[in-house]
Design a protein around this motif. Structure first.
Motif, PDB file in Angstrom:
ATOM      1  N   LEU A  68       7.056   6.235  -3.489  1.00  0.00           N
ATOM      2  CA  LEU A  68       8.254   5.679  -4.106  1.00  0.00           C
ATOM      3  C   LEU A  68       7.940   5.153  -5.504  1.00  0.00           C
ATOM      4  O   LEU A  68       6.776   4.968  -5.866  1.00  0.00           O
ATOM      5  N   ASP A  69       8.998   4.917  -6.266  1.00  0.00           N
ATOM      6  CA  ASP A  69       8.825   4.188  -7.522  1.00  0.00           C
ATOM      7  C   ASP A  69       8.582   2.713  -7.215  1.00  0.00           C
ATOM      8  O   ASP A  69       7.609   2.121  -7.661  1.00  0.00           O
ATOM      9  N   GLU A  70       9.510   2.132  -6.431  1.00  0.00           N
ATOM     10  CA  GLU A  70       9.380   0.725  -6.072  1.00  0.00           C
ATOM     11  C   GLU A  70       9.763   0.529  -4.613  1.00  0.00           C
ATOM     12  O   GLU A  70      10.765   1.057  -4.132  1.00  0.00           O
ATOM     13  N   LEU A  71       8.955  -0.258  -3.916  1.00  0.00           N
ATOM     14  CA  LEU A  71       9.268  -0.693  -2.559  1.00  0.00           C
ATOM     15  C   LEU A  71       9.312  -2.212  -2.579  1.00  0.00           C
ATOM     16  O   LEU A  71       8.335  -2.862  -2.953  1.00  0.00           O
ATOM     17  N   GLY A  82       9.464 -11.934  11.459  1.00  0.00           N
ATOM     18  CA  GLY A  82       9.196 -10.596  11.982  1.00  0.00           C
ATOM     19  C   GLY A  82       7.896 -10.081  11.402  1.00  0.00           C
ATOM     20  O   GLY A  82       7.292 -10.709  10.521  1.00  0.00           O
ATOM     21  N   ASN A  83       7.448  -8.952  11.889  1.00  0.00           N
ATOM     22  CA  ASN A  83       6.198  -8.360  11.426  1.00  0.00           C
ATOM     23  C   ASN A  83       6.461  -7.094  10.613  1.00  0.00           C
ATOM     24  O   ASN A  83       7.425  -6.375  10.868  1.00  0.00           O
ATOM     25  N   ILE A  84       5.584  -6.836   9.655  1.00  0.00           N
ATOM     26  CA  ILE A  84       5.625  -5.601   8.874  1.00  0.00           C
ATOM     27  C   ILE A  84       4.367  -4.816   9.204  1.00  0.00           C
ATOM     28  O   ILE A  84       3.256  -5.360   9.131  1.00  0.00           O
ATOM     29  N   LYS A  85       4.521  -3.551   9.542  1.00  0.00           N
ATOM     30  CA  LYS A  85       3.353  -2.755   9.900  1.00  0.00           C
ATOM     31  C   LYS A  85       3.491  -1.327   9.403  1.00  0.00           C
ATOM     32  O   LYS A  85       4.559  -0.725   9.507  1.00  0.00           O
ATOM     33  N   SER A  86       2.393  -0.804   8.867  1.00  0.00           N
ATOM     34  CA  SER A  86       2.319   0.604   8.480  1.00  0.00           C
ATOM     35  C   SER A  86       0.914   1.117   8.743  1.00  0.00           C
ATOM     36  O   SER A  86      -0.061   0.529   8.278  1.00  0.00           O
ATOM     37  N   ASN A  87       0.827   2.198   9.500  1.00  0.00           N
ATOM     38  CA  ASN A  87      -0.458   2.873   9.724  1.00  0.00           C
ATOM     39  C   ASN A  87      -0.634   4.046   8.766  1.00  0.00           C
ATOM     40  O   ASN A  87      -1.547   4.855   8.948  1.00  0.00           O
ATOM     41  N   TYR A  88       0.228   4.106   7.756  1.00  0.00           N
ATOM     42  CA  TYR A  88       0.229   5.238   6.834  1.00  0.00           C
ATOM     43  C   TYR A  88       0.154   4.730   5.397  1.00  0.00           C
ATOM     44  O   TYR A  88       0.293   3.540   5.127  1.00  0.00           O
ATOM     45  N   SER A  89      -0.051   5.639   4.477  1.00  0.00           N
ATOM     46  CA  SER A  89      -0.200   5.290   3.073  1.00  0.00           C
ATOM     47  C   SER A  89       1.152   4.956   2.445  1.00  0.00           C
ATOM     48  O   SER A  89       2.151   5.645   2.677  1.00  0.00           O
ATOM     49  N   ILE A  90       1.170   3.894   1.654  1.00  0.00           N
ATOM     50  CA  ILE A  90       2.328   3.552   0.824  1.00  0.00           C
ATOM     51  C   ILE A  90       1.888   3.686  -0.626  1.00  0.00           C
ATOM     52  O   ILE A  90       1.002   2.971  -1.091  1.00  0.00           O
ATOM     53  N   ASP A  91       2.505   4.623  -1.329  1.00  0.00           N
ATOM     54  CA  ASP A  91       2.149   4.955  -2.707  1.00  0.00           C
ATOM     55  C   ASP A  91       3.352   4.642  -3.581  1.00  0.00           C
ATOM     56  O   ASP A  91       4.434   5.211  -3.385  1.00  0.00           O
ATOM     57  N   ALA A  92       3.194   3.716  -4.530  1.00  0.00           N
ATOM     58  CA  ALA A  92       4.335   3.319  -5.354  1.00  0.00           C
ATOM     59  C   ALA A  92       3.851   2.760  -6.686  1.00  0.00           C
ATOM     60  O   ALA A  92       2.685   2.383  -6.837  1.00  0.00           O
ATOM     61  N   LYS A  93       4.772   2.708  -7.651  1.00  0.00           N
ATOM     62  CA  LYS A  93       4.443   2.050  -8.910  1.00  0.00           C
ATOM     63  C   LYS A  93       4.414   0.537  -8.716  1.00  0.00           C
ATOM     64  O   LYS A  93       3.553  -0.153  -9.250  1.00  0.00           O
ATOM     65  N   LYS A  94       5.392   0.034  -7.932  1.00  0.00           N
ATOM     66  CA  LYS A  94       5.456  -1.398  -7.633  1.00  0.00           C
ATOM     67  C   LYS A  94       5.758  -1.581  -6.158  1.00  0.00           C
ATOM     68  O   LYS A  94       6.563  -0.840  -5.589  1.00  0.00           O
ATOM     69  N   ALA A  95       5.140  -2.583  -5.546  1.00  0.00           N
ATOM     70  CA  ALA A  95       5.429  -2.894  -4.152  1.00  0.00           C
ATOM     71  C   ALA A  95       5.350  -4.403  -3.959  1.00  0.00           C
ATOM     72  O   ALA A  95       4.417  -5.051  -4.452  1.00  0.00           O
ATOM     73  N   SER A  96       6.328  -4.949  -3.256  1.00  0.00           N
ATOM     74  CA  SER A  96       6.297  -6.375  -2.936  1.00  0.00           C
ATOM     75  C   SER A  96       6.754  -6.574  -1.499  1.00  0.00           C
ATOM     76  O   SER A  96       7.678  -5.915  -1.029  1.00  0.00           O
ATOM     77  N   LYS A 153      -2.787   1.402   4.019  1.00  0.00           N
ATOM     78  CA  LYS A 153      -3.183   1.793   2.666  1.00  0.00           C
ATOM     79  C   LYS A 153      -2.046   1.510   1.696  1.00  0.00           C
ATOM     80  O   LYS A 153      -0.931   1.983   1.877  1.00  0.00           O
ATOM     81  N   LEU A 154      -2.354   0.723   0.673  1.00  0.00           N
ATOM     82  CA  LEU A 154      -1.374   0.388  -0.354  1.00  0.00           C
ATOM     83  C   LEU A 154      -1.942   0.811  -1.703  1.00  0.00           C
ATOM     84  O   LEU A 154      -2.879   0.197  -2.220  1.00  0.00           O
ATOM     85  N   LYS A 155      -1.376   1.870  -2.255  1.00  0.00           N
ATOM     86  CA  LYS A 155      -1.845   2.419  -3.521  1.00  0.00           C
ATOM     87  C   LYS A 155      -0.728   2.274  -4.545  1.00  0.00           C
ATOM     88  O   LYS A 155       0.248   3.024  -4.544  1.00  0.00           O
ATOM     89  N   VAL A 156      -0.853   1.266  -5.404  1.00  0.00           N
ATOM     90  CA  VAL A 156       0.223   0.933  -6.329  1.00  0.00           C
ATOM     91  C   VAL A 156      -0.364   0.520  -7.672  1.00  0.00           C
ATOM     92  O   VAL A 156      -1.552   0.220  -7.798  1.00  0.00           O
ATOM     93  N   ASN A 157       0.502   0.491  -8.674  1.00  0.00           N
ATOM     94  CA  ASN A 157       0.091  -0.080  -9.958  1.00  0.00           C
ATOM     95  C   ASN A 157       0.138  -1.606  -9.909  1.00  0.00           C
ATOM     96  O   ASN A 157      -0.723  -2.288 -10.449  1.00  0.00           O
ATOM     97  N   GLU A 158       1.199  -2.115  -9.249  1.00  0.00           N
ATOM     98  CA  GLU A 158       1.416  -3.562  -9.226  1.00  0.00           C
ATOM     99  C   GLU A 158       1.892  -3.979  -7.840  1.00  0.00           C
ATOM    100  O   GLU A 158       2.784  -3.358  -7.268  1.00  0.00           O
ATOM    101  N   TYR A 159       1.302  -5.044  -7.272  1.00  0.00           N
ATOM    102  CA  TYR A 159       1.694  -5.504  -5.945  1.00  0.00           C
ATOM    103  C   TYR A 159       1.888  -7.019  -5.919  1.00  0.00           C
ATOM    104  O   TYR A 159       1.319  -7.770  -6.708  1.00  0.00           O
TER     105      TYR A 159
END
Length: 303
Positions: A153-156, A163-177, A189-195
């Motif tokens: 994504l561009d931004e997440l 509640g809980n947040i869970k991901s067993n997969y890669s999240i690829d974004a320019k921005k993530a918060s 996996k969190l692959k971002v420019n800015e988090y």
């Protein structure tokens, strides 16, 4: 009413209260695996929408529903709502499009109060076309959220209360918060420019992270494995333990501080005059900046 009847009434009320507390505790512990009434999950509503010219998907105003998100080979966005018991029409989601936005929401004010808010064991499934790589905005009052496939994504942006947040997969974004008042954040996996990752109460575990940003927690543990640091990373906690793993080939400048606790590293460091600040440089410049601060607890940083 005689004394015997009063005592009997009080005893019955006490038993009811104990049973209700047990139900609430068990429901909190076992989540959607616990049902007051067993049964099969039933489709309540399903709707699709074109993502043509869409640059933002907004998932808003949800309370008490677990949300599962994954990509799909289909060309349209699809939203599915399920529950064990029938949901009234005014409690079902709505979806609409305005200019370049898709808005999925539920009017929480109109939702009737249900004592057993494992309530209908309601779930929302969001299927996003694989070729959609724009913004995804989620605002959730209470409920768990799971990512069931890799996302690009561009931004997440996620904001939730409990509640809980869970991901067993890669999240690829320019921005993530990810901003959560109460609950755990577990990302593979969190692959971002800015988090920006923030949990007021709960644990934060990220098995691979790259980019620049801030990770904070008021009460709970933080465990981070860095794949890379773009420019800087700041990690803060009020109460709990921080464990950071950095790559062997990363050149970085470390600044760690604590009010009550200790800092452990496996690379050379110097203590400041106040004995509560630890400084260190690893590798050759240019250095990435890694700051870790905790009020009460330990910091462990391993190269």
């Amino acid at each position: 009413m005689n004394k015997r009847m009063i005592k009997l009434t009080i005893a019955i009320l006490v038993v009811i209260i104990i049973l209700l507390i047990a139900v609430l505790v068990r429901g909190t512990k076992y989540g959607d695996s616990f049902m007051i009434i067993k049964g099969s999950s039933k489709l309540q509503k399903q709707e699709t929408m074109s993502i043509e010219n869409c640059s933002e998907i907004n998932f808003l105003d949800y309370s008490g529903s677990d949300i599962e998100i994954q990509t799909t080979e289909d060309s349209k966005l699809k939203v599915v709502q399920t529950a064990y018991n029938k949901i009234n029409d005014d409690e079902k989601f709505t979806i609409g499009k305005s200019i370049n936005e898709i808005n999925i929401k539920c009017d929480t004010e109109r939702r009737s109060f249900n004592l057993f808010n494992f309530r209908f064991n309601e779930k929302i499934y969001l299927y996003i076309p694989k070729n959609y790589e724009k913004d995804l905005i989620i605002e959730d009052s209470s409920g768990n959220i799971k990512f069931l496939s890799a996302m690009k994504l561009d931004e997440l942006r996620y904001t939730g209360h409990s509640g809980n947040i869970k991901s067993n997969y890669s999240i690829d974004a320019k921005k993530a918060s990810f901003k959560l008042s109460s609950g755990n954040i577990e990302l593979e996996k969190l692959k971002v420019n800015e988090y920006d990752v923030d949990s007021h109460s709960g644990n934060v575990y990220i098995n691979s992270i790259s980019g620049s940003g801030k990770i904070s927690n008021r009460s709970g543990n933080i465990r981070i494995l860095y794949a890379d640091i773009k420019d800087y990373s700041r990690v803060e906690a009020s109460s709990g333990n921080i464990r950071l793993n950095v790559p062997n080939n990363l050149s970085f400048e470390f600044n760690g501080s604590y009010s009550s606790g200790n800092i452990k590293t496996n690379f050379p460091t110097d203590k400041d005059d106040d004995e509560r600040t630890v400084l260190g440089k690893v590798g050759n410049g240019p250095y990435k900046k890694l700051d870790a601060n905790i009020s009460s607890g330990s910091i462990e940083i391993i190269k």
